[in-house]
Design a protein around this motif. Structure first.
Motif, PDB file in Angstrom:
ATOM      1  N   MET A 149       1.677  -7.644   8.773  1.00  0.00           N
ATOM      2  CA  MET A 149       2.558  -6.551   9.188  1.00  0.00           C
ATOM      3  C   MET A 149       1.987  -5.223   8.710  1.00  0.00           C
ATOM      4  SD  MET A 149       6.526  -5.936   8.147  1.00  0.00           S
ATOM      5  CE  MET A 149       7.397  -4.455   8.657  1.00  0.00           C
ATOM      6  N   THR A 150       1.978  -4.263   9.592  1.00  0.00           N
ATOM      7  CA  THR A 150       1.550  -2.919   9.211  1.00  0.00           C
ATOM      8  C   THR A 150       2.770  -2.074   8.880  1.00  0.00           C
ATOM      9  OG1 THR A 150       1.567  -2.214  11.522  1.00  0.00           O
ATOM     10  CG2 THR A 150      -0.525  -3.023  10.619  1.00  0.00           C
ATOM     11  N   ASP A 174      16.880  -8.990   4.301  1.00  0.00           N
ATOM     12  CA  ASP A 174      15.873  -9.568   5.196  1.00  0.00           C
ATOM     13  C   ASP A 174      14.542  -9.822   4.489  1.00  0.00           C
ATOM     14  OD1 ASP A 174      17.673  -9.401   7.329  1.00  0.00           O
ATOM     15  OD2 ASP A 174      17.021  -7.372   7.846  1.00  0.00           O
ATOM     16  N   LEU A 175      14.444  -9.442   3.222  1.00  0.00           N
ATOM     17  CA  LEU A 175      13.178  -9.551   2.491  1.00  0.00           C
ATOM     18  C   LEU A 175      13.254 -10.611   1.397  1.00  0.00           C
ATOM     19  CD1 LEU A 175      12.353  -5.748   2.014  1.00  0.00           C
ATOM     20  CD2 LEU A 175      11.547  -7.292   3.803  1.00  0.00           C
ATOM     21  N   ARG A 220       8.612  -3.946   2.597  1.00  0.00           N
ATOM     22  CA  ARG A 220       8.459  -4.774   3.800  1.00  0.00           C
ATOM     23  C   ARG A 220       6.987  -5.092   4.052  1.00  0.00           C
ATOM     24  NH1 ARG A 220      12.392  -0.874   6.637  1.00  0.00           N
ATOM     25  NH2 ARG A 220      14.365  -2.026   6.773  1.00  0.00           N
ATOM     26  N   ARG A 221       6.155  -4.075   4.002  1.00  0.00           N
ATOM     27  CA  ARG A 221       4.731  -4.275   4.263  1.00  0.00           C
ATOM     28  C   ARG A 221       4.112  -5.228   3.243  1.00  0.00           C
ATOM     29  NH1 ARG A 221      -0.084  -3.212   1.524  1.00  0.00           N
ATOM     30  NH2 ARG A 221       0.752  -1.211   0.797  1.00  0.00           N
ATOM     31  N   SER A 276       5.619  -7.545   1.383  1.00  0.00           N
ATOM     32  CA  SER A 276       6.148  -8.914   1.472  1.00  0.00           C
ATOM     33  C   SER A 276       5.542  -9.687   2.633  1.00  0.00           C
ATOM     34  CB  SER A 276       7.675  -8.882   1.596  1.00  0.00           C
ATOM     35  OG  SER A 276       8.082  -8.277   2.813  1.00  0.00           O
ATOM     36  N   GLU A 277       5.229  -8.992   3.728  1.00  0.00           N
ATOM     37  CA  GLU A 277       4.618  -9.656   4.884  1.00  0.00           C
ATOM     38  C   GLU A 277       3.166 -10.032   4.626  1.00  0.00           C
ATOM     39  OE1 GLU A 277       5.743 -10.675   7.859  1.00  0.00           O
ATOM     40  OE2 GLU A 277       7.788 -10.213   7.235  1.00  0.00           O
ATOM     41  N   GLN A 278       2.529  -9.331   3.713  1.00  0.00           N
ATOM     42  CA  GLN A 278       1.118  -9.596   3.434  1.00  0.00           C
ATOM     43  C   GLN A 278       0.916 -10.645   2.362  1.00  0.00           C
ATOM     44  OE1 GLN A 278      -0.608  -5.725   2.661  1.00  0.00           O
ATOM     45  NE2 GLN A 278      -0.860  -5.292   4.833  1.00  0.00           N
TER      46      GLN A 278
END
Length: 409
Positions: free
Chosen positions: A1-2, A47-48, A101-102, A104-106
């Motif tokens: 995610m960017t 959501d995280l 957010r960025r 956690s997606e990585q």
């Protein structure tokens, strides 16, 4: 995610609609709209993959576990002054949310990253700024805080109880900083410097130290018609002469001075002023200059009092020393800005911020400023160009990566 800075902008606008009105933002600490704003943030955090809790002082924490127990803190405050601006405080928290957010997606970050929404940064309701960060920093006097009342007579202790917080437990928030290795904060400038330079972003060197005092000139009441000018002991005249001198004092020491209030007695049109009390706020980034400003102010007040046949007394209101931010993190902040825009600028912060209390507690700290249009804040017309808001979120994200690497050295 960017990273998606546009989402932050959209969320800022949504929060404005949810907790503002025609007069501006109304997220005053511990009120119903503040609770609504907090829920807005916690709903996004749901959501995280983060652990969310409220500490003993009422600060909200979202923790993204990393490979190391060392912690990078990203902070802000969602509370506002009455009729405040749409960006003051909440830009910090919602930009930090986007960085979380960025990350956690990585996958798992190299260090633990924590977003904090400090409780009652503004002090607008009870007159004591930086309540939540002061508690976490170990700089809170519960007995003094118990005396605080808002304009409706509601005590801070009672207001906290209404949102599930016990004031006596507030010092326990100190535990939250035990693993803190660095602290980052993004904020609107709230002043005109960056706009005057035509620059969107700047690195903050530190926060001004503050000296606040009362200065009371004592003269003699006399009839305003029958008392010749050359024999009057007019306390207001001495105060008026002093009020002009504070500009010279500020210029001499590269600081700022403000007389915020003036009260006269007997306060009637037919009497020479017997007593004139003013409040003086002095600020400087250098401790020795701040001390010299206060010394010069006392000397000037004494001089003008004596020249007018008056006396003068001084009272203490509040003070805090200048807080300088970490030199290596200042360099990291500049480097992060320069990846986004061609020029960065280093400047001090005149207003206080939670970052000052965190740095005061010994945590390496730095702040980023984004330009404020017209230099106006604490006002419904507070604004920042949308392009600059997007750039500020990107700069915070770059600084986050740099700081995690710095922690892990």
């Amino acid at each position: 995610m960017t990273l998606n800075p546009t989402r932050t902008l959209d969320e800022l606008k949504a929060l404005r609609e949810l907790t503002g009105d025609a007069d501006g933002a109304q997220r005053v600490a511990f009120t119903d709209l503040w609770v609504t704003a907090r829920k807005f943030l916690t709903d996004k955090l749901a959501d995280l993959p983060v652990e969310v809790h409220t500490d003993a002082a009422g600060n909200l924490w979202a923790t993204l576990a990393g490979e190391s127990s060392k912690e990078l803190l990203i902070g802000g405050h969602i509370d506002s002054v009455p009729n405040g601006g749409w960006l003051d405080g909440c830009l910090n928290t919602l930009a930090g949310l986007e960085v979380l957010r960025r990350l956690s997606e990585q996958g798992k970050p190299p260090v633990t990253v924590r977003l904090v929404d400090w409780a009652d940064e503004e002090g607008a309701r009870f007159g004591r700024s930086l309540y939540g960060s002061s508690a976490a920093g170990g700089n809170i006097d519960v007995a003094e805080m118990q005396k605080l009342r808002d304009r409706d007579g509601i005590g801070l202790e009672e207001a906290l109880e209404r949102v599930g917080i016990t004031l006596a437990d507030a010092p326990n928030a100190r535990e939250e900083l035990k693993n803190a290795a660095a602290y980052l904060e993004l904020h609107i400038e709230q002043g005109p410097v960056l706009e005057g330079l035509g620059l969107p972003l700047g690195t903050v060197l530190g926060t001004f130290g503050v000296e606040r005092h009362t200065i009371t000139f004592h003269g003699q009441a006399a009839h305003s018609g029958s008392t010749p000018m050359n024999v009057r002991r007019d306390a207001f005249r001495a105060a008026g002469q002093f009020s002009q001198e504070i500009y010279a004092i500020a210029e001499r020491h590269s600081g700022v001075c403000t007389i915020g209030s003036c009260t006269t007695l007997p306060g009637i049109v037919t009497s020479v002023v017997e007593t004139c009390e003013i409040t003086l706020d002095q600020r400087n980034l250098e401790a020795h200059r701040l001390a010299a400003m206060w010394q010069d102010a006392q000397a000037a007040a004494t001089q003008f009092a004596e020249e007018g046949g008056c006396t003068v007394t001084f009272g203490d209101l509040w003070n805090i020393e200048p807080i300088l931010f970490h030199p290596e993190l200042i360099e990291a902040a500049d480097a992060s800005i320069l990846e986004i825009v061609p020029v960065s600028h280093r400047l001090p912060s005149g207003p206080l911020h939670d970052a000052a209390e965190v740095a005061r507690a010994g945590v390496p700290t730095v702040m980023l400023f984004v330009q404020s249009l017209r230099g106006i804040s604490h006002n419904k017309i507070e604004d920042t160009e949308e392009a600059h808001i997007l750039q500020s979120v990107e700069a915070l994200d770059r600084l986050t990566d740099r700081t995690m690497a710095w922690i892990g050295r």
